[in-house]
Each structure stands twice: as structure tokens, then as C-alpha cells.
Design a protein around this motif. Structure first.
Motif, PDB file in Angstrom:
ATOM      1  N   GLN A   1      10.173  12.329   7.309  1.00  0.00           N
ATOM      2  CA  GLN A   1       9.471  12.188   6.035  1.00  0.00           C
ATOM      3  C   GLN A   1       9.053  10.753   5.775  1.00  0.00           C
ATOM      4  O   GLN A   1       7.969  10.494   5.259  1.00  0.00           O
ATOM      5  N   ALA A   2       9.926   9.831   6.120  1.00  0.00           N
ATOM      6  CA  ALA A   2       9.691   8.422   5.806  1.00  0.00           C
ATOM      7  C   ALA A   2       8.447   7.879   6.496  1.00  0.00           C
ATOM      8  O   ALA A   2       7.906   6.844   6.092  1.00  0.00           O
ATOM      9  N   LYS A   3       7.956   8.574   7.522  1.00  0.00           N
ATOM     10  CA  LYS A   3       6.755   8.135   8.229  1.00  0.00           C
ATOM     11  C   LYS A   3       5.474   8.498   7.487  1.00  0.00           C
ATOM     12  O   LYS A   3       4.417   7.927   7.761  1.00  0.00           O
ATOM     13  N   ALA A   4       5.550   9.447   6.559  1.00  0.00           N
ATOM     14  CA  ALA A   4       4.360   9.929   5.878  1.00  0.00           C
ATOM     15  C   ALA A   4       3.953   8.977   4.761  1.00  0.00           C
ATOM     16  O   ALA A   4       4.791   8.444   4.029  1.00  0.00           O
ATOM     17  N   LYS A   5       2.647   8.787   4.596  1.00  0.00           N
ATOM     18  CA  LYS A   5       2.122   7.870   3.581  1.00  0.00           C
ATOM     19  C   LYS A   5       2.580   8.279   2.185  1.00  0.00           C
ATOM     20  O   LYS A   5       2.912   7.430   1.356  1.00  0.00           O
ATOM     21  N   GLU A   6       2.580   9.584   1.910  1.00  0.00           N
ATOM     22  CA  GLU A   6       2.927  10.055   0.572  1.00  0.00           C
ATOM     23  C   GLU A   6       4.355   9.706   0.162  1.00  0.00           C
ATOM     24  O   GLU A   6       4.680   9.659  -1.021  1.00  0.00           O
ATOM     25  N   PHE A   7       5.219   9.476   1.156  1.00  0.00           N
ATOM     26  CA  PHE A   7       6.610   9.185   0.871  1.00  0.00           C
ATOM     27  C   PHE A   7       6.937   7.703   1.030  1.00  0.00           C
ATOM     28  O   PHE A   7       8.092   7.309   1.025  1.00  0.00           O
ATOM     29  N   HIS A   8       5.878   6.894   1.148  1.00  0.00           N
ATOM     30  CA  HIS A   8       6.065   5.461   1.335  1.00  0.00           C
ATOM     31  C   HIS A   8       6.907   4.880   0.202  1.00  0.00           C
ATOM     32  O   HIS A   8       6.620   5.037  -0.972  1.00  0.00           O
ATOM     33  N   ASN A   9       7.964   4.187   0.551  1.00  0.00           N
ATOM     34  CA  ASN A   9       8.861   3.516  -0.399  1.00  0.00           C
ATOM     35  C   ASN A   9       9.648   4.467  -1.302  1.00  0.00           C
ATOM     36  O   ASN A   9      10.290   4.028  -2.249  1.00  0.00           O
ATOM     37  N   LEU A  10       9.600   5.775  -1.055  1.00  0.00           N
ATOM     38  CA  LEU A  10      10.325   6.700  -1.926  1.00  0.00           C
ATOM     39  C   LEU A  10      11.805   6.782  -1.578  1.00  0.00           C
ATOM     40  O   LEU A  10      12.646   6.897  -2.463  1.00  0.00           O
ATOM     41  N   LEU A  11      12.119   6.746  -0.300  1.00  0.00           N
ATOM     42  CA  LEU A  11      13.485   7.044   0.123  1.00  0.00           C
ATOM     43  C   LEU A  11      14.340   5.821   0.365  1.00  0.00           C
ATOM     44  O   LEU A  11      15.568   5.917   0.375  1.00  0.00           O
ATOM     45  N   GLY A  12      13.720   4.678   0.550  1.00  0.00           N
ATOM     46  CA  GLY A  12      14.497   3.481   0.829  1.00  0.00           C
ATOM     47  C   GLY A  12      15.094   3.493   2.224  1.00  0.00           C
ATOM     48  O   GLY A  12      14.864   4.403   3.019  1.00  0.00           O
ATOM     49  N   ASP A  13      15.865   2.464   2.515  1.00  0.00           N
ATOM     50  CA  ASP A  13      16.458   2.321   3.849  1.00  0.00           C
ATOM     51  C   ASP A  13      17.965   2.553   3.837  1.00  0.00           C
ATOM     52  O   ASP A  13      18.693   2.069   4.706  1.00  0.00           O
ATOM     53  N   TRP A  14      18.436   3.320   2.877  1.00  0.00           N
ATOM     54  CA  TRP A  14      19.870   3.539   2.762  1.00  0.00           C
ATOM     55  C   TRP A  14      20.383   4.403   3.909  1.00  0.00           C
ATOM     56  O   TRP A  14      19.724   5.362   4.316  1.00  0.00           O
ATOM     57  N   PRO A  15      21.554   4.063   4.449  1.00  0.00           N
ATOM     58  CA  PRO A  15      22.170   4.957   5.442  1.00  0.00           C
ATOM     59  C   PRO A  15      22.333   6.355   4.856  1.00  0.00           C
ATOM     60  O   PRO A  15      22.496   6.514   3.633  1.00  0.00           O
TER      61      PRO A  15
END
Length: 362
Positions: free
Chosen positions: A277-291
Motif C-alpha cells: 500500500q505504501a507504494k501507492a500515490k494515494e497512500f503517500h504519507n498516510l501510514l508512516g514508517d512505524w514498525p
């Protein structure tokens, strides 16, 4: 003189058990494990994202059907919530009330008859846009936001007529404000947080929160690490005290009647799915880099820990009455007003622009 015990406030356990607890936004796993987590957490009702964002019409109908068949097959533990009376019945019977609340309208487009069909199938909450622009308005993931379209205004009016609650969580700020102007019933932000504390494209400004309160709406505060982060210490994992800070901010800006709980947990998401998901433009910056094991706030790993919200709010200085509102009372109030079908009341509070309104950039 009353006995001493009659003057003591209820314990967190007793208060939680007595309250109709509502999760304003989640994606449930259609499983026995989900039912067990909900039961252990003392949760009465959940707003379930029943269709995936950007689903086409056929896919969305299949997903609604799958959920309804699962509810039918687990009727001893779960029921479909079509009105507030269903939620009250679920509380009385020790069951879970599932509210169908898609986070997108692309499966409907601007077809008002099809909107009516989804209402007939049980949809009671509907988000206008999910991150990107559609025929109704702009998502918060766009670099510009021209607001609600003419078709979007007609769509909102029809939602009012049918008794479907308007959700603007992932809408751009202008689109969300326009929806409040267009709606004669309360509009909600089912799952978000405060931009003043944790700046983000998904967060809501103080001016936005004040307008939401004028419009009688509610915002659900999420407990995801990526959204409750500390700007001065971004590597510090948020805990439920941080969640309480966001609740307090809304209380100060908009009033305690306009804030609630919404975990925004997706029980179906796996670590591999999240990475994709994190690769998709729509989800940019939504999920963060948290483990993966730190993606949720400390103290709220899943719905079985929901009573920790009650303890955290009491520890944060909220009264038992205020905690009851945040845990579910405010959701129930807005559900009761929005789900009543028929012509909506005129909006008593037209929006006034303020100097601190802004559009969030990517």
C-alpha cells in the motif's frame, strides 16, 4: 446523608461496562476472532468500512453481500445496525452492532438511484471522497481542492433525504467545509485528529473543528501511531495519553459534545499488504514508517483493549459524563439525527471564513 459509596465516581471498569461504546471507524475481520476481541473490549457498535476504497459497483455489492451473510451466520453475536434502536438492542443483548460505512463513493458515482440501493442494503455512513478527486469533490491527497461539485451537493442532499450520515474524513478541507454547508443534518469526520498537534494532510484544523461543531457534527480521534505522532520527537511512539491530548484539544476548540473515539484499525491488513500500500500515490504519507508492531498507540493493540480508552480519559481529567459522551454518546446523538429519513432541517449555521482556514498540501 447519603452513604459514602454513593458519592464515589464509578471505576473505569464499571463505567466502561455501563456505556454503549462505539468505534467510529474500523475495518473488521469477518471472523470468530474479531467477535472475541470485541466482546473482551466491551464494544457495542462499530462503523465498518465494508467496501475497499475505489471499488467498482460489482465489487462493492459483493463485499456488502459478504458482510451481510457473515452477520446473518453469526446472529447470536452480531447484528446489522440500521438505526439507533438496533444499537440499543445490541447493548441489551450483549451483541455487536455493525454499521456499514464505506469510505468512498466511486462505486456509486453520481447515480442517486444507486445511492438509494446501497441505503436499502444497509449503508448508513458514507464518506464522499477517499484521498483523490472524484465526481463529488476532492480528497485530501490532492495538491488542490476546488470544493464540492454541483453533483456533490445534490448527492449530499439525497443522503440527507435517505438518512445516510455524511462522512468527510478523507476529503480535502474545502470539500469538507462545502459538505457542511450543503447538509441540513450533521456531518462527521469519523476518523481523524488535530492538525494543531500532529500536522498532516489527514488532520483537521481548529477552524474546521469549530465549523464542525456549529454544524452539530462529531470527529472521531484515531489511535494510529502515524497520526498521533509528536512533531518534536517523531520517533517516539504515541500512547493513550497522546490520544487524550487530541481529545482535549477538540474539547477546547469545539466542545466535548463533538469528539469521540475511532481507532481506524484495519483488522484485515497484513504487514505485506501494508508495505505494498505504501507504494501507492494515494497512500503517500498516510501510514508512516512505524514498525509493524508499533503501528498502533501504546495501550491499544486491538479492540480487546478498548477499556484502556476509558481509563486514559479518566486519568486525563474527564468526568464520567464526559467519558460516556466520548466513548459512544456523541456518536449515538449524531446517528439519531442523521439516520432519520425524510427532508432535512435547514442548516442553522452557515459557514463564515476565518483567517486561519487553510488547505493542507501534500
Amino acid at each position: 446523608m447519603r452513604p459514602l459509596e454513593a458519592t464515589l465516581p464509578p471505576s473505569p471498569i464499571d463505567l466502561h461496562a455501563a456505556t454503549t461504546v462505539v468505534d467510529g471507524s474500523t475495518v473488521i475481520e469477518l471472523s470468530d476472532e474479531h467477535i472475541e476481541r470485541i466482546r473482551r473490549g466491551g464494544v457495542t457498535a462499530v462503523n465498518h468500512t465494508v467496501t475497499v476504497p475505489y471499488a467498482d459497483t460489482v465489487t462493492a455489492l459483493r463485499q456488502v453481500n459478504e458482510c451481510r451473510r457473515w452477520i446473518d451466520g453469526h446472529s447470536d453475536s452480531v447484528l446489522l445496525a440500521l438505526d439507533v434502536a438496533d444499537i440499543a438492542r445490541a447493548k441489551a443483548e450483549g451483541r455487536e452492532a455493525v454499521i456499514l460505512g464505506p469510505q468512498d463513493t466511486e462505486m456509486i458515482g453520481v447515480d442517486l438511484d444507486l445511492l438509494g440501493t446501497f441505503h436499502d442494503l444497509g449503508v448508513r455512513i458514507l464518506q464522499l471522497t477517499y484521498q483523490r478527486q472524484n465526481l463529488l469533490g476532492s480528497g485530501c491527497g490532492e495538491s488542490s481542492d476546488s470544493g464540492l461539485t454541483h453533483q456533490g451537493r445534490a448527492f449530499v442532499r439525497e443522503m440527507n433525504e435517505l438518512g445516510v450520515l455524511v462522512d468527510v474524513s478523507h476529503c480535502g478541507e474545502r470539500t469538507g467545509l462545502d459538505a457542511m454547508d450543503a447538509s441540513g443534518r450533521p456531518v462527521v469526520v469519523t476518523h481523524s485528529f488535530c492538525d494543531a498537534l500532529s500536522p498532516h494532510i489527514r488532520a483537521k484544523s481548529d477552524a474546521y473543528l469549530r465549523r464542525l461543531a456549529e454544524q452539530r457534527g462529531v470527529i472521531g480521534i484515531t489511535s494510529l501511531s502515524a497520526f498521533l505522532y509528536h512533531p518534536g520527537d517523531p520517533a517516539r511512539r504515541p500512547d493513550l495519553a497522546r490520544f487524550v491530548e487530541h481529545v482535549s484539544r477538540v474539547g477546547e476548540v469545539a466542545g466535548i459534545d463533538h469528539v469521540a473515539v475511532a481507532t481506524d484499525y484495519d483488522e484485515t491488513l497484513t504487514e505485506a499488504m501494508r508495505a505494498e500500500q505504501a507504494k501507492a500515490k494515494e497512500f503517500h504519507n498516510l501510514l508512516g514508517d512505524w514498525p509493524w508492531d508499533q503501528r498502533r498507540a501504546v495501550g491499544m493493540d486491538d479492540h480487546s483493549h478498548f477499556a484502556n480508552f476509558t481509563a486514559a480519559l479518566l486519568d486525563g481529567g474527564f468526568s464520567a459524563e464526559e467519558v460516556g459522551k466520548v466513548l459512544g454518546g456523541n456518536w449515538l446523538r449524531v446517528f439519531a439525527e442523521a439516520w432519520k429519513p425524510g427532508p432535512s432541517m435547514s442548516n442553522p449555521s452557515p459557514r463564515k471564513e476565518t483567517s486561519d482556514e487553510k488547505t493542507h498540501p501534500l
